[in-house]
Design a protein around this motif. Structure first.
Motif, PDB file in Angstrom:
ATOM      1  N   VAL A  25       0.860  -1.220   0.151  1.00 25.77           N
ATOM      2  CA  VAL A  25      -0.075   0.057   0.106  1.00 25.77           C
ATOM      3  C   VAL A  25       0.743   1.284  -0.090  1.00 25.77           C
ATOM      4  CG1 VAL A  25      -1.953   1.163   1.110  1.00 25.77           C
ATOM      5  CG2 VAL A  25      -1.889  -1.260   1.279  1.00 25.77           C
ATOM      6  N   ASN A  26       0.509   2.110  -1.112  1.00 22.31           N
ATOM      7  CA  ASN A  26       1.313   3.339  -0.941  1.00 22.31           C
ATOM      8  C   ASN A  26       2.832   3.362  -1.040  1.00 22.31           C
ATOM      9  OD1 ASN A  26      -0.981   4.935  -1.254  1.00 22.31           O
ATOM     10  ND2 ASN A  26      -0.761   6.067   0.624  1.00 22.31           N
ATOM     11  N   GLY A  27       3.466   2.313  -1.657  1.00 27.52           N
ATOM     12  CA  GLY A  27       4.882   2.064  -1.910  1.00 27.52           C
ATOM     13  C   GLY A  27       5.531   1.545  -0.483  1.00 27.52           C
ATOM     14  N   ASP A  28       4.596   1.051   0.246  1.00 27.62           N
ATOM     15  CA  ASP A  28       5.005   0.384   1.487  1.00 27.62           C
ATOM     16  C   ASP A  28       5.092   1.358   2.573  1.00 27.62           C
ATOM     17  OD1 ASP A  28       4.905  -1.983   2.990  1.00 27.62           O
ATOM     18  OD2 ASP A  28       7.175  -2.483   2.839  1.00 27.62           O
ATOM     19  N   ALA A  29       4.727   2.580   2.438  1.00 27.75           N
ATOM     20  CA  ALA A  29       4.571   3.481   3.478  1.00 27.75           C
ATOM     21  C   ALA A  29       3.974   3.081   4.909  1.00 27.75           C
ATOM     22  CB  ALA A  29       4.050   4.746   3.149  1.00 27.75           C
ATOM     23  N   ALA A  30       4.768   3.624   5.898  1.00 27.59           N
ATOM     24  CA  ALA A  30       4.000   3.113   7.154  1.00 27.59           C
ATOM     25  C   ALA A  30       2.709   3.670   7.529  1.00 27.59           C
ATOM     26  CB  ALA A  30       4.784   3.327   8.344  1.00 27.59           C
ATOM     27  N   SER A  31       2.523   4.997   7.045  1.00 26.96           N
ATOM     28  CA  SER A  31       1.106   5.735   7.191  1.00 26.96           C
ATOM     29  C   SER A  31       0.654   6.597   6.140  1.00 26.96           C
ATOM     30  CB  SER A  31       1.312   6.616   8.571  1.00 26.96           C
ATOM     31  OG  SER A  31       2.527   7.767   8.186  1.00 26.96           O
ATOM     32  N   THR A  32      -0.514   7.235   6.137  1.00 31.90           N
ATOM     33  CA  THR A  32      -1.171   8.019   5.171  1.00 31.90           C
ATOM     34  C   THR A  32      -1.985   8.945   5.960  1.00 31.90           C
ATOM     35  OG1 THR A  32      -2.193   8.079   2.851  1.00 31.90           O
ATOM     36  CG2 THR A  32      -2.558   6.215   4.355  1.00 31.90           C
ATOM     37  N   ASN A  33      -2.331  10.213   5.248  1.00 29.24           N
ATOM     38  CA  ASN A  33      -3.236  10.883   5.652  1.00 29.24           C
ATOM     39  C   ASN A  33      -4.390  11.127   4.667  1.00 29.24           C
ATOM     40  OD1 ASN A  33      -2.534  12.609   3.598  1.00 29.24           O
ATOM     41  ND2 ASN A  33      -1.827  14.360   4.972  1.00 29.24           N
ATOM     42  N   ASP A  34      -4.477  10.184   3.733  1.00 30.03           N
ATOM     43  CA  ASP A  34      -5.674  10.083   2.781  1.00 30.03           C
ATOM     44  C   ASP A  34      -6.221   8.746   2.666  1.00 30.03           C
ATOM     45  OD1 ASP A  34      -7.116  10.630   0.544  1.00 30.03           O
ATOM     46  OD2 ASP A  34      -5.663  11.308  -0.685  1.00 30.03           O
ATOM     47  N   THR A  35      -7.433   8.499   2.478  1.00 26.75           N
ATOM     48  CA  THR A  35      -8.278   7.032   2.341  1.00 26.75           C
ATOM     49  C   THR A  35      -7.924   6.674   1.004  1.00 26.75           C
ATOM     50  OG1 THR A  35     -10.233   8.314   1.837  1.00 26.75           O
ATOM     51  CG2 THR A  35      -9.873   7.676   4.198  1.00 26.75           C
ATOM     52  N   ASN A  36      -7.554   7.558   0.337  1.00 25.53           N
ATOM     53  CA  ASN A  36      -6.995   7.106  -1.151  1.00 25.53           C
ATOM     54  C   ASN A  36      -5.907   6.683  -1.374  1.00 25.53           C
ATOM     55  OD1 ASN A  36      -9.722   7.758  -2.707  1.00 25.53           O
ATOM     56  ND2 ASN A  36      -9.239   9.979  -2.066  1.00 25.53           N
ATOM     57  N   VAL A  37      -5.348   5.398  -1.457  1.00 19.74           N
ATOM     58  CA  VAL A  37      -4.233   4.844  -1.680  1.00 19.74           C
ATOM     59  C   VAL A  37      -4.117   4.261  -3.074  1.00 19.74           C
ATOM     60  CG1 VAL A  37      -3.837   4.636   0.954  1.00 19.74           C
ATOM     61  CG2 VAL A  37      -4.853   2.648  -0.378  1.00 19.74           C
ATOM     62  N   THR A  38      -2.779   3.684  -3.286  1.00 17.03           N
ATOM     63  CA  THR A  38      -2.535   2.868  -4.467  1.00 17.03           C
ATOM     64  C   THR A  38      -1.823   1.587  -3.939  1.00 17.03           C
ATOM     65  OG1 THR A  38      -1.876   4.764  -5.655  1.00 17.03           O
ATOM     66  CG2 THR A  38      -0.806   2.866  -6.436  1.00 17.03           C
ATOM     67  N   LEU A  39      -2.441   0.568  -4.458  1.00 23.55           N
ATOM     68  CA  LEU A  39      -1.792  -0.655  -4.320  1.00 23.55           C
ATOM     69  C   LEU A  39      -0.967  -1.216  -5.648  1.00 23.55           C
ATOM     70  CD1 LEU A  39      -5.159  -2.347  -3.259  1.00 23.55           C
ATOM     71  CD2 LEU A  39      -3.759  -1.101  -1.652  1.00 23.55           C
ATOM     72  N   THR A  40       0.281  -1.479  -5.327  1.00 20.51           N
ATOM     73  CA  THR A  40       1.521  -1.875  -6.123  1.00 20.51           C
ATOM     74  C   THR A  40       1.575  -3.363  -6.026  1.00 20.51           C
ATOM     75  OG1 THR A  40       2.309   0.363  -6.019  1.00 20.51           O
ATOM     76  CG2 THR A  40       3.738  -1.352  -7.055  1.00 20.51           C
ATOM     77  N   SER A  41       1.194  -4.124  -7.116  1.00 22.40           N
ATOM     78  CA  SER A  41       1.404  -5.578  -7.029  1.00 22.40           C
ATOM     79  C   SER A  41       2.574  -5.833  -7.798  1.00 22.40           C
ATOM     80  CB  SER A  41       0.067  -6.135  -7.626  1.00 22.40           C
ATOM     81  OG  SER A  41      -1.055  -5.689  -7.021  1.00 22.40           O
ATOM     82  N   THR A  42       2.967  -7.064  -7.454  1.00 26.77           N
ATOM     83  CA  THR A  42       4.090  -7.725  -8.086  1.00 26.77           C
ATOM     84  C   THR A  42       3.706  -9.367  -8.435  1.00 26.77           C
ATOM     85  OG1 THR A  42       5.569  -6.405  -7.142  1.00 26.77           O
ATOM     86  CG2 THR A  42       6.511  -8.199  -7.938  1.00 26.77           C
ATOM     87  N   SER A  43       3.698  -9.822  -9.449  1.00 27.56           N
ATOM     88  CA  SER A  43       3.769 -11.140  -9.725  1.00 27.56           C
ATOM     89  C   SER A  43       4.118 -11.427 -10.958  1.00 27.56           C
ATOM     90  CB  SER A  43       2.201 -11.599  -9.649  1.00 27.56           C
ATOM     91  OG  SER A  43       1.824 -12.849  -9.859  1.00 27.56           O
ATOM     92  N   LEU A  44       4.439 -12.779 -11.303  1.00 27.35           N
ATOM     93  CA  LEU A  44       4.906 -13.448 -12.664  1.00 27.35           C
ATOM     94  C   LEU A  44       3.684 -13.863 -13.479  1.00 27.35           C
ATOM     95  CD1 LEU A  44       8.662 -14.162 -11.712  1.00 27.35           C
ATOM     96  CD2 LEU A  44       7.762 -12.277 -13.134  1.00 27.35           C
ATOM     97  N   PHE A 172       4.138  22.503  10.959  1.00 26.47           N
ATOM     98  CA  PHE A 172       4.785  21.233  11.585  1.00 26.47           C
ATOM     99  C   PHE A 172       4.027  20.136  10.901  1.00 26.47           C
ATOM    100  CE2 PHE A 172       5.349  24.756  14.687  1.00 26.47           C
ATOM    101  CZ  PHE A 172       6.599  24.729  15.068  1.00 26.47           C
ATOM    102  N   ARG A 173       4.994  19.225  10.524  1.00 27.05           N
ATOM    103  CA  ARG A 173       4.284  18.156   9.745  1.00 27.05           C
ATOM    104  C   ARG A 173       4.628  16.764  10.580  1.00 27.05           C
ATOM    105  NH1 ARG A 173       6.468  17.614   3.554  1.00 27.05           N
ATOM    106  NH2 ARG A 173       8.603  17.065   4.906  1.00 27.05           N
ATOM    107  N   ASP A 174       3.602  15.940  10.369  1.00 23.81           N
ATOM    108  CA  ASP A 174       3.835  14.845  11.014  1.00 23.81           C
ATOM    109  C   ASP A 174       4.184  13.575  10.008  1.00 23.81           C
ATOM    110  OD1 ASP A 174       1.422  13.616   9.646  1.00 23.81           O
ATOM    111  OD2 ASP A 174       0.170  13.860  11.630  1.00 23.81           O
ATOM    112  N   ALA A 175       4.440  12.289  10.556  1.00 22.95           N
ATOM    113  CA  ALA A 175       4.931  11.248   9.275  1.00 22.95           C
ATOM    114  C   ALA A 175       3.872  11.084   8.303  1.00 22.95           C
ATOM    115  CB  ALA A 175       5.486  10.230  10.148  1.00 22.95           C
ATOM    116  N   SER A 176       2.753  11.309   8.510  1.00 23.09           N
ATOM    117  CA  SER A 176       1.415  10.948   7.675  1.00 23.09           C
ATOM    118  C   SER A 176       1.475  12.080   6.751  1.00 23.09           C
ATOM    119  CB  SER A 176       0.120  10.695   8.438  1.00 23.09           C
ATOM    120  OG  SER A 176       0.308   9.651   9.067  1.00 23.09           O
ATOM    121  N   GLY A 177       2.020  13.249   6.779  1.00 26.97           N
ATOM    122  CA  GLY A 177       1.959  14.408   5.850  1.00 26.97           C
ATOM    123  C   GLY A 177       0.737  15.501   6.603  1.00 26.97           C
ATOM    124  N   ASN A 178       0.307  15.371   7.699  1.00 22.24           N
ATOM    125  CA  ASN A 178      -0.711  16.454   8.005  1.00 22.24           C
ATOM    126  C   ASN A 178       0.152  17.612   8.637  1.00 22.24           C
ATOM    127  OD1 ASN A 178      -3.147  14.670   7.850  1.00 22.24           O
ATOM    128  ND2 ASN A 178      -1.964  13.582   9.466  1.00 22.24           N
TER     129      ASN A 178
END
Length: 188
Positions: A25-44, A172-178
């Motif tokens: 989720v979101n490039g394997d980020a630990a946190s986000t401030n947005d409910t809209n995220v990106t799932l990046t999949s890897t498979s052969l 002042f910004r937190d780890a989630s971008g707020n």
């Protein structure tokens, strides 16, 4: 009927192995401030995929794609996204990834020179009181900021020249971008 024999054959591939597939989720980020995220999949070898916020109700099978838009539940806290990947033989692999949704702005404030009313020096100290912030930046006009630096409990700052009241603006910004905004004024 005459005794002639015809020989034929067919070929099928037996595949009992689940596809090798993962996602983040979101490039394997630990946190986000947005409910809209990106799932990046890897498979052969995955042909289809589906996702879920609860591991029970899935989005429905769609063709495999390396990137998928996804919406997290709106509540702050840790969320697990569940993914299933299916190959052309029908084998399915289950996988998950976690992310923390944090939409809460950090508590932040600062004072100039220990909250002094006056100073005779353009060089001042900003005393910061913050919870949950990792970065900070300051400005003399509220438009052009110094650039993000790691949070520290105090920061050296230079007021613009000229006697009178000067306002310093801080973000002042937190780890989630707020981002939390704050300001303080002092008379030079």
């Amino acid at each position: 009927v005459a005794g002639n024999i015809s020989q034929t054959s067919d070929l099928i591939t037996v595949d009992t192995l689940a596809p090798a597939a993962t996602f983040v989720v979101n490039g394997d980020a630990a946190s986000t401030n947005d409910t809209n995220v990106t799932l990046t999949s890897t498979s052969l070898d995955a042909a289809e995929m589906q996702f879920s916020n609860d591991g029970v109700t899935y989005s429905g099978w769609v063709a495999y794609a390396a990137s998928t838009a996804w919406i997290l539940p709106a509540s702050d806290g840790s969320h697990t996204v569940h993914g299933q990947f299916r190959d052309t033989a029908g084998n399915v692999v289950d996988t998950t990834d976690d992310i923390v949704l944090d939409t809460t702005v950090p508590m932040a404030s600062f004072v100039i020179n220990g909250d002094a009313a006056l100073t005779n020096d353009q060089n001042v100290t900003l005393n910061n009181t913050v919870t949950d912030a990792v970065d900070m930046q300051f400005s003399n006009d509220g438009v052009t900021y110094s650039g993000w630096v790691a949070y520290a409990p105090s920061a050296a700052w230079v007021l613009p020249p000229g006697d009178g009241e000067h306002t310093v603006y801080g973000q002042f910004r937190d780890a989630s971008g707020n981002v939390a905004d704050s300001s303080d004024a002092i008379i030079l």
